[in-house]
Write a protein that holds these residues in place. Structure first.
Motif, PDB file in Angstrom:
ATOM      1  N   GLY A  33       0.815  -1.222   0.000  1.00  0.00           N
ATOM      2  CA  GLY A  33       0.000   0.000   0.000  1.00  0.00           C
ATOM      3  C   GLY A  33       0.843   1.264   0.000  1.00  0.00           C
ATOM      4  N   ILE A  34       1.845   1.305   0.861  1.00  0.00           N
ATOM      5  CA  ILE A  34       2.715   2.484   0.933  1.00  0.00           C
ATOM      6  C   ILE A  34       3.529   2.622  -0.349  1.00  0.00           C
ATOM      7  CG2 ILE A  34       4.706   3.474   2.138  1.00  0.00           C
ATOM      8  CD1 ILE A  34       3.518   2.312   4.728  1.00  0.00           C
ATOM      9  N   SER A  35       4.043   1.525  -0.853  1.00  0.00           N
ATOM     10  CA  SER A  35       4.809   1.568  -2.101  1.00  0.00           C
ATOM     11  C   SER A  35       3.937   2.018  -3.269  1.00  0.00           C
ATOM     12  CB  SER A  35       5.415   0.205  -2.403  1.00  0.00           C
ATOM     13  OG  SER A  35       6.336  -0.153  -1.408  1.00  0.00           O
ATOM     14  N   ALA A  36       2.711   1.519  -3.334  1.00  0.00           N
ATOM     15  CA  ALA A  36       1.799   1.930  -4.404  1.00  0.00           C
ATOM     16  C   ALA A  36       1.475   3.416  -4.295  1.00  0.00           C
ATOM     17  CB  ALA A  36       0.524   1.102  -4.354  1.00  0.00           C
ATOM     18  N   ALA A  37       1.307   3.922  -3.070  1.00  0.00           N
ATOM     19  CA  ALA A  37       1.036   5.347  -2.885  1.00  0.00           C
ATOM     20  C   ALA A  37       2.221   6.195  -3.350  1.00  0.00           C
ATOM     21  CB  ALA A  37       0.716   5.637  -1.423  1.00  0.00           C
ATOM     22  N   LEU A  38       3.437   5.747  -3.054  1.00  0.00           N
ATOM     23  CA  LEU A  38       4.624   6.487  -3.494  1.00  0.00           C
ATOM     24  C   LEU A  38       4.770   6.464  -5.015  1.00  0.00           C
ATOM     25  CD1 LEU A  38       7.194   5.447  -0.755  1.00  0.00           C
ATOM     26  CD2 LEU A  38       6.463   7.771  -1.282  1.00  0.00           C
ATOM     27  N   LEU A  62       1.837  11.087 -10.610  1.00  0.00           N
ATOM     28  CA  LEU A  62       1.148  12.376 -10.619  1.00  0.00           C
ATOM     29  C   LEU A  62       2.131  13.539 -10.734  1.00  0.00           C
ATOM     30  CD1 LEU A  62      -1.646  11.742  -7.981  1.00  0.00           C
ATOM     31  CD2 LEU A  62      -1.919  12.050 -10.446  1.00  0.00           C
ATOM     32  N   LEU A  63       3.266  13.448 -10.065  1.00  0.00           N
ATOM     33  CA  LEU A  63       4.290  14.486 -10.198  1.00  0.00           C
ATOM     34  C   LEU A  63       4.780  14.585 -11.645  1.00  0.00           C
ATOM     35  CD1 LEU A  63       6.459  14.009  -6.998  1.00  0.00           C
ATOM     36  CD2 LEU A  63       5.187  16.059  -7.635  1.00  0.00           C
ATOM     37  N   PHE A  64       4.994  13.439 -12.271  1.00  0.00           N
ATOM     38  CA  PHE A  64       5.435  13.444 -13.660  1.00  0.00           C
ATOM     39  C   PHE A  64       4.368  14.070 -14.559  1.00  0.00           C
ATOM     40  CE2 PHE A  64       6.036  11.470 -17.842  1.00  0.00           C
ATOM     41  CZ  PHE A  64       7.345  11.883 -18.088  1.00  0.00           C
ATOM     42  N   ALA A  65       3.102  13.730 -14.321  1.00  0.00           N
ATOM     43  CA  ALA A  65       2.013  14.280 -15.142  1.00  0.00           C
ATOM     44  C   ALA A  65       1.902  15.790 -14.963  1.00  0.00           C
ATOM     45  CB  ALA A  65       0.694  13.608 -14.775  1.00  0.00           C
ATOM     46  N   PHE A  66       1.980  16.265 -13.721  1.00  0.00           N
ATOM     47  CA  PHE A  66       1.920  17.710 -13.496  1.00  0.00           C
ATOM     48  C   PHE A  66       3.131  18.418 -14.083  1.00  0.00           C
ATOM     49  CE2 PHE A  66      -1.126  16.860  -9.919  1.00  0.00           C
ATOM     50  CZ  PHE A  66      -2.191  17.516 -10.510  1.00  0.00           C
ATOM     51  N   GLY A  67       4.282  17.775 -14.034  1.00  0.00           N
ATOM     52  CA  GLY A  67       5.470  18.364 -14.658  1.00  0.00           C
ATOM     53  C   GLY A  67       5.314  18.487 -16.154  1.00  0.00           C
ATOM     54  N   TRP A  68       4.658  17.522 -16.762  1.00  0.00           N
ATOM     55  CA  TRP A  68       4.430  17.575 -18.207  1.00  0.00           C
ATOM     56  C   TRP A  68       3.418  18.666 -18.550  1.00  0.00           C
ATOM     57  CZ3 TRP A  68       0.215  16.184 -21.437  1.00  0.00           C
ATOM     58  CH2 TRP A  68       0.536  16.132 -22.788  1.00  0.00           C
ATOM     59  N   LEU A  69       2.419  18.862 -17.687  1.00  0.00           N
ATOM     60  CA  LEU A  69       1.376  19.848 -17.951  1.00  0.00           C
ATOM     61  C   LEU A  69       1.770  21.282 -17.588  1.00  0.00           C
ATOM     62  CD1 LEU A  69      -1.760  17.928 -16.641  1.00  0.00           C
ATOM     63  CD2 LEU A  69      -1.213  18.468 -19.017  1.00  0.00           C
ATOM     64  N   ILE A  70       2.824  21.455 -16.815  1.00  0.00           N
ATOM     65  CA  ILE A  70       3.145  22.770 -16.264  1.00  0.00           C
ATOM     66  C   ILE A  70       3.472  23.809 -17.339  1.00  0.00           C
ATOM     67  CG2 ILE A  70       5.632  22.472 -15.897  1.00  0.00           C
ATOM     68  CD1 ILE A  70       3.563  23.879 -13.187  1.00  0.00           C
ATOM     69  N   GLY A  71       3.964  23.386 -18.472  1.00  0.00           N
ATOM     70  CA  GLY A  71       4.317  24.337 -19.513  1.00  0.00           C
ATOM     71  C   GLY A  71       3.181  24.669 -20.460  1.00  0.00           C
ATOM     72  N   GLN A  72       2.010  24.102 -20.234  1.00  0.00           N
ATOM     73  CA  GLN A  72       0.873  24.367 -21.113  1.00  0.00           C
ATOM     74  C   GLN A  72       0.376  25.795 -20.894  1.00  0.00           C
ATOM     75  OE1 GLN A  72       0.194  21.978 -23.314  1.00  0.00           O
ATOM     76  NE2 GLN A  72       1.700  20.685 -22.332  1.00  0.00           N
ATOM     77  N   THR A  73      -0.408  26.282 -21.835  1.00  0.00           N
ATOM     78  CA  THR A  73      -0.833  27.679 -21.785  1.00  0.00           C
ATOM     79  C   THR A  73      -2.005  27.937 -20.846  1.00  0.00           C
ATOM     80  OG1 THR A  73      -2.262  27.304 -23.687  1.00  0.00           O
ATOM     81  CG2 THR A  73      -0.044  28.148 -24.115  1.00  0.00           C
ATOM     82  N   SER A  74      -2.708  26.910 -20.429  1.00  0.00           N
ATOM     83  CA  SER A  74      -3.839  27.110 -19.527  1.00  0.00           C
ATOM     84  C   SER A  74      -3.341  27.403 -18.114  1.00  0.00           C
ATOM     85  CB  SER A  74      -4.718  25.859 -19.508  1.00  0.00           C
ATOM     86  OG  SER A  74      -5.726  25.992 -18.533  1.00  0.00           O
ATOM     87  N   PRO A  75      -3.879  28.442 -17.456  1.00  0.00           N
ATOM     88  CA  PRO A  75      -3.444  28.733 -16.083  1.00  0.00           C
ATOM     89  C   PRO A  75      -3.955  27.709 -15.073  1.00  0.00           C
ATOM     90  CG  PRO A  75      -5.142  30.278 -16.769  1.00  0.00           C
ATOM     91  CD  PRO A  75      -4.801  29.436 -17.970  1.00  0.00           C
ATOM     92  N   ARG A  76      -4.855  26.826 -15.499  1.00  0.00           N
ATOM     93  CA  ARG A  76      -5.394  25.816 -14.593  1.00  0.00           C
ATOM     94  C   ARG A  76      -4.321  24.798 -14.191  1.00  0.00           C
ATOM     95  NH1 ARG A  76     -10.050  22.119 -16.892  1.00  0.00           N
ATOM     96  NH2 ARG A  76      -8.545  22.222 -18.570  1.00  0.00           N
ATOM     97  N   TYR A  77      -3.447  24.416 -15.117  1.00  0.00           N
ATOM     98  CA  TYR A  77      -2.460  23.367 -14.833  1.00  0.00           C
ATOM     99  C   TYR A  77      -1.430  23.776 -13.784  1.00  0.00           C
ATOM    100  CZ  TYR A  77      -4.551  21.269 -18.957  1.00  0.00           C
ATOM    101  OH  TYR A  77      -5.432  20.750 -19.859  1.00  0.00           O
ATOM    102  N   PRO A  78      -0.814  24.952 -13.878  1.00  0.00           N
ATOM    103  CA  PRO A  78       0.109  25.332 -12.802  1.00  0.00           C
ATOM    104  C   PRO A  78      -0.588  25.488 -11.456  1.00  0.00           C
ATOM    105  CG  PRO A  78       0.473  26.707 -14.717  1.00  0.00           C
ATOM    106  CD  PRO A  78      -0.754  25.906 -14.989  1.00  0.00           C
ATOM    107  N   ARG A  79      -1.847  25.911 -11.478  1.00  0.00           N
ATOM    108  CA  ARG A  79      -2.601  26.052 -10.232  1.00  0.00           C
ATOM    109  C   ARG A  79      -2.856  24.675  -9.604  1.00  0.00           C
ATOM    110  NH1 ARG A  79      -7.384  29.374 -11.560  1.00  0.00           N
ATOM    111  NH2 ARG A  79      -8.246  27.393 -12.231  1.00  0.00           N
ATOM    112  N   LEU A  80      -3.236  23.702 -10.430  1.00  0.00           N
ATOM    113  CA  LEU A  80      -3.420  22.334  -9.927  1.00  0.00           C
ATOM    114  C   LEU A  80      -2.104  21.746  -9.434  1.00  0.00           C
ATOM    115  CD1 LEU A  80      -5.855  20.858 -12.588  1.00  0.00           C
ATOM    116  CD2 LEU A  80      -6.338  21.261 -10.181  1.00  0.00           C
ATOM    117  N   ALA A  81      -1.025  21.980 -10.171  1.00  0.00           N
ATOM    118  CA  ALA A  81       0.287  21.478  -9.765  1.00  0.00           C
ATOM    119  C   ALA A  81       0.711  22.095  -8.438  1.00  0.00           C
ATOM    120  CB  ALA A  81       1.323  21.766 -10.853  1.00  0.00           C
TER     121      ALA A  81
END
Length: 117
Positions: free
Chosen positions: A42-47, A53-72
């Motif tokens: 369980g702990i390993s799966a959570a990590l 999720l960190l990788f996904a937010f990092g990929w989205l951070i450069g997009q033009t929508s202000p929603r993605y950096p706010r979610l990140a």
């Protein structure tokens, strides 16, 4: 010398945090032999999920929508708060500093997107 943009720096740091989180999940599952297998899993799966999720937010951070950096920024803030519920040691303070840097970069990216006409 080329100047690296703030979104690109944030993307690199998010990727590093994701790799570290995934590696920590794998190492925890392999090395914590005194803990029950279900708890380790369980702990390993959570990590690992945290790393994905960190990788996904990092990929989205450069997009033009202000929603993605706010979610990140919100996700990084929750990750930062999670350290309060752990034993605080030198590694935890280093990780908290890293997540604080990620949070500041997310806010900076968000503000730079909001400033554009």
């Amino acid at each position: 010398m080329n100047k690296i943009s703030i979104p690109k720096t944030a993307r690199i740091l998010f990727t590093l945090a994701a790799l570290f989180s995934i590696a920590a999940g794998v190492v925890f599952f392999v090395s914590a032999s005194a803990i029950d297998v279900a708890i380790r899993l369980g702990i390993s799966a959570a990590l690992v999920l945290h790393g994905i999720l960190l990788f996904a937010f990092g990929w989205l951070i450069g997009q033009t929508s202000p929603r993605y950096p706010r979610l990140a920024a919100g996700f990084v803030f929750l990750s930062l708060v999670a350290f309060i519920f752990d034993d605080l040691g030198p590694v935890d303070f280093a990780a908290m500093g890293f997540y604080l840097l990620l949070f500041v970069l997310c806010v900076r990216v968000y503000l730079s997107i909001k400033e554009k006409p």
